[in-house]
Design a protein around this motif. Structure first.
Motif, PDB file in Angstrom:
ATOM      1  N   GLU A  94       0.843  -1.356  -0.137  1.00 19.67           N
ATOM      2  CA  GLU A  94      -0.020  -0.029   0.039  1.00 19.67           C
ATOM      3  C   GLU A  94       0.978   1.437  -0.189  1.00 19.67           C
ATOM      4  O   GLU A  94       0.280   2.360  -0.168  1.00 19.67           O
ATOM      5  N   ALA A  95       2.058   1.081   0.119  1.00 17.38           N
ATOM      6  CA  ALA A  95       3.027   2.270   0.246  1.00 17.38           C
ATOM      7  C   ALA A  95       2.942   3.219  -1.018  1.00 17.38           C
ATOM      8  O   ALA A  95       2.653   2.643  -2.146  1.00 17.38           O
ATOM      9  N   ASP A  96       3.003   4.602  -0.891  1.00 17.69           N
ATOM     10  CA  ASP A  96       3.208   5.335  -2.142  1.00 17.69           C
ATOM     11  C   ASP A  96       4.614   5.612  -2.340  1.00 17.69           C
ATOM     12  O   ASP A  96       5.256   6.557  -2.295  1.00 17.69           O
ATOM     13  N   ILE A  97       5.075   4.566  -2.975  1.00 13.52           N
ATOM     14  CA  ILE A  97       6.588   4.632  -3.358  1.00 13.52           C
ATOM     15  C   ILE A  97       6.690   4.187  -4.870  1.00 13.52           C
ATOM     16  O   ILE A  97       5.718   3.270  -5.362  1.00 13.52           O
ATOM     17  N   PRO A  98       7.944   4.243  -5.565  1.00 15.92           N
ATOM     18  CA  PRO A  98       7.947   3.961  -6.978  1.00 15.92           C
ATOM     19  C   PRO A  98       7.887   2.223  -6.918  1.00 15.92           C
ATOM     20  O   PRO A  98       8.337   1.651  -5.957  1.00 15.92           O
ATOM     21  N   LEU A  99       7.678   1.680  -7.978  1.00 15.21           N
ATOM     22  CA  LEU A  99       7.231   0.092  -8.215  1.00 15.21           C
ATOM     23  C   LEU A  99       8.651  -0.339  -8.043  1.00 15.21           C
ATOM     24  O   LEU A  99       8.856  -1.486  -7.189  1.00 15.21           O
ATOM     25  N   PHE A 100       9.769   0.017  -8.348  1.00 13.27           N
ATOM     26  CA  PHE A 100      11.020  -0.718  -8.372  1.00 13.27           C
ATOM     27  C   PHE A 100      11.640  -0.665  -6.760  1.00 13.27           C
ATOM     28  O   PHE A 100      11.959  -1.751  -6.154  1.00 13.27           O
ATOM     29  N   ASP A 101      11.238   0.353  -5.922  1.00 14.21           N
ATOM     30  CA  ASP A 101      11.469   0.236  -4.571  1.00 14.21           C
ATOM     31  C   ASP A 101      10.518  -0.652  -3.834  1.00 14.21           C
ATOM     32  O   ASP A 101      10.956  -1.309  -3.056  1.00 14.21           O
ATOM     33  N   LYS A 102       9.386  -0.681  -4.290  1.00 13.06           N
ATOM     34  CA  LYS A 102       8.437  -1.683  -3.764  1.00 13.06           C
ATOM     35  C   LYS A 102       8.821  -3.004  -3.819  1.00 13.06           C
ATOM     36  O   LYS A 102       8.496  -3.852  -3.102  1.00 13.06           O
ATOM     37  N   ILE A 103       9.321  -3.344  -5.180  1.00 15.14           N
ATOM     38  CA  ILE A 103       9.713  -4.772  -5.465  1.00 15.14           C
ATOM     39  C   ILE A 103      10.951  -4.934  -4.560  1.00 15.14           C
ATOM     40  O   ILE A 103      10.989  -6.286  -4.010  1.00 15.14           O
ATOM     41  N   GLU A 104      11.926  -4.211  -4.275  1.00 17.57           N
ATOM     42  CA  GLU A 104      12.863  -4.413  -3.414  1.00 17.57           C
ATOM     43  C   GLU A 104      12.536  -4.727  -2.126  1.00 17.57           C
ATOM     44  O   GLU A 104      13.095  -5.578  -1.508  1.00 17.57           O
ATOM     45  N   GLN A 105      11.358  -3.972  -1.542  1.00 20.91           N
ATOM     46  CA  GLN A 105      10.931  -3.996  -0.161  1.00 20.91           C
ATOM     47  C   GLN A 105      10.156  -5.373  -0.080  1.00 20.91           C
ATOM     48  O   GLN A 105      10.251  -6.148   0.975  1.00 20.91           O
ATOM     49  N   PHE A 106       9.589  -5.857  -1.091  1.00 22.84           N
ATOM     50  CA  PHE A 106       8.739  -6.994  -0.923  1.00 22.84           C
ATOM     51  C   PHE A 106       9.386  -8.210  -0.874  1.00 22.84           C
ATOM     52  O   PHE A 106       9.387  -8.969   0.061  1.00 22.84           O
ATOM     53  N   VAL A 107      10.601  -8.090  -1.736  1.00 24.36           N
ATOM     54  CA  VAL A 107      11.259  -9.495  -1.635  1.00 24.36           C
ATOM     55  C   VAL A 107      12.294  -9.498  -0.209  1.00 24.36           C
ATOM     56  O   VAL A 107      12.448 -10.475   0.226  1.00 24.36           O
ATOM     57  N   ASP A 108      12.736  -8.374   0.148  1.00 24.95           N
ATOM     58  CA  ASP A 108      13.463  -8.188   1.287  1.00 24.95           C
ATOM     59  C   ASP A 108      12.685  -8.739   2.515  1.00 24.95           C
ATOM     60  O   ASP A 108      13.104  -9.563   3.435  1.00 24.95           O
ATOM     61  N   ARG A 109      11.252  -8.155   2.690  1.00 22.55           N
ATOM     62  CA  ARG A 109      10.572  -8.776   3.768  1.00 22.55           C
ATOM     63  C   ARG A 109      10.126 -10.042   3.516  1.00 22.55           C
ATOM     64  O   ARG A 109       9.967 -10.796   4.815  1.00 22.55           O
ATOM     65  N   TYR A 110       9.684 -10.692   2.446  1.00 22.57           N
ATOM     66  CA  TYR A 110       9.161 -11.971   2.253  1.00 22.57           C
ATOM     67  C   TYR A 110      10.451 -13.042   2.500  1.00 22.57           C
ATOM     68  O   TYR A 110      10.308 -13.967   3.241  1.00 22.57           O
ATOM     69  N   ILE A 111      11.681 -12.727   2.143  1.00 20.77           N
ATOM     70  CA  ILE A 111      12.662 -13.697   2.271  1.00 20.77           C
ATOM     71  C   ILE A 111      13.254 -13.668   3.626  1.00 20.77           C
ATOM     72  O   ILE A 111      13.468 -14.565   4.592  1.00 20.77           O
TER      73      ILE A 111
END
Length: 201
Positions: free
Chosen positions: A72-89
């Motif tokens: 839900e964060a209002d951040i650029p897509l590439f940043d969101k992908i990086e954060q998603f992968v980091d949190r999931y792993i």
């Protein structure tokens, strides 16, 4: 404040499940680590499956809350992908037995287990990410891509090494310490791989 018996059990169970995995974990070892007798452990949790489910539910709720913040964060897509992968792993590193448990439950209970998870208020909701991918494609900012397929690829790249961990470690003769180091590196590698696949030249 002194932890309750149930809190001691859950803390001990997390440790044992994390280090041994679901199949190799023993209720006696969990009781010993919690410094209680096995009878008291069975009073709270009658089976290993029920105990792991309690650990799983707690981890699932925490993960859902954290990952939804990213979605839900209002951040650029590439940043969101990086954060998603980091949190999931990171979640999988803290709870490496979770993927195998989910697969086992899906095999035994099928759609009923999936529906039970999806009916919870605290569940991951990737739709904001899917919509953001659609918008970036429509704006011509990234390569044309199926948003649902992209999210599926991200999930698969993160979770598969944990499902295949025993076989991978055995074949490659990788220690637990080395495996954890590989997973830390993988956070960046997976994010870069996904971003490279959709970045316009």
């Amino acid at each position: 404040m002194e932890p309750t018996a149930e809190e001691k059990i859950l803390d001990a169970a997390r440790e044992v499940f994390m280090t041994k995995g679901f199949a190799a974990a023993r209720m006696q070892e969990i009781a010993d680590r919690a410094e209680i007798n096995k009878g008291l452990l069975h009073y709270y949790y009658r089976s290993k499956n029920k105990l792991f489910r309690a650990v799983f539910d707690e981890a699932f709720a925490k993960f859902s809350a954290g990952i939804n913040q990213v979605f839900e964060a209002d951040i650029p897509l590439f940043d969101k992908i990086e954060q998603f992968v980091d949190r999931y792993i990171s979640l999988l590193m803290r709870n490496p037995a979770m993927p195998a448990f989910v697969i086992s439950e899906l095999n035994q209970k099928g759609e009923a287990f999936a529906q039970e998870l999806l009916s919870r208020q605290t569940r991951p909701n990737p739709l904001p990410l899917v919509m953001q991918i659609q918008q970036e494609v429509a704006a011509g900012n990234i390569k044309p891509v199926n948003p649902v397929g992209l999210v599926l690829n991200m999930l698969s790249l993160c979770v598969f090494p944990f499902l295949a961990r025993p076989m991978f470690q055995g074949m490659m003769q990788v220690s637990h310490k080395m495996y954890d180091e590989l997973m830390e590196q993988r956070k960046q590698e997976v994010a870069e791989f996904v971003i490279s696949a959709i970045r316009k030249a």
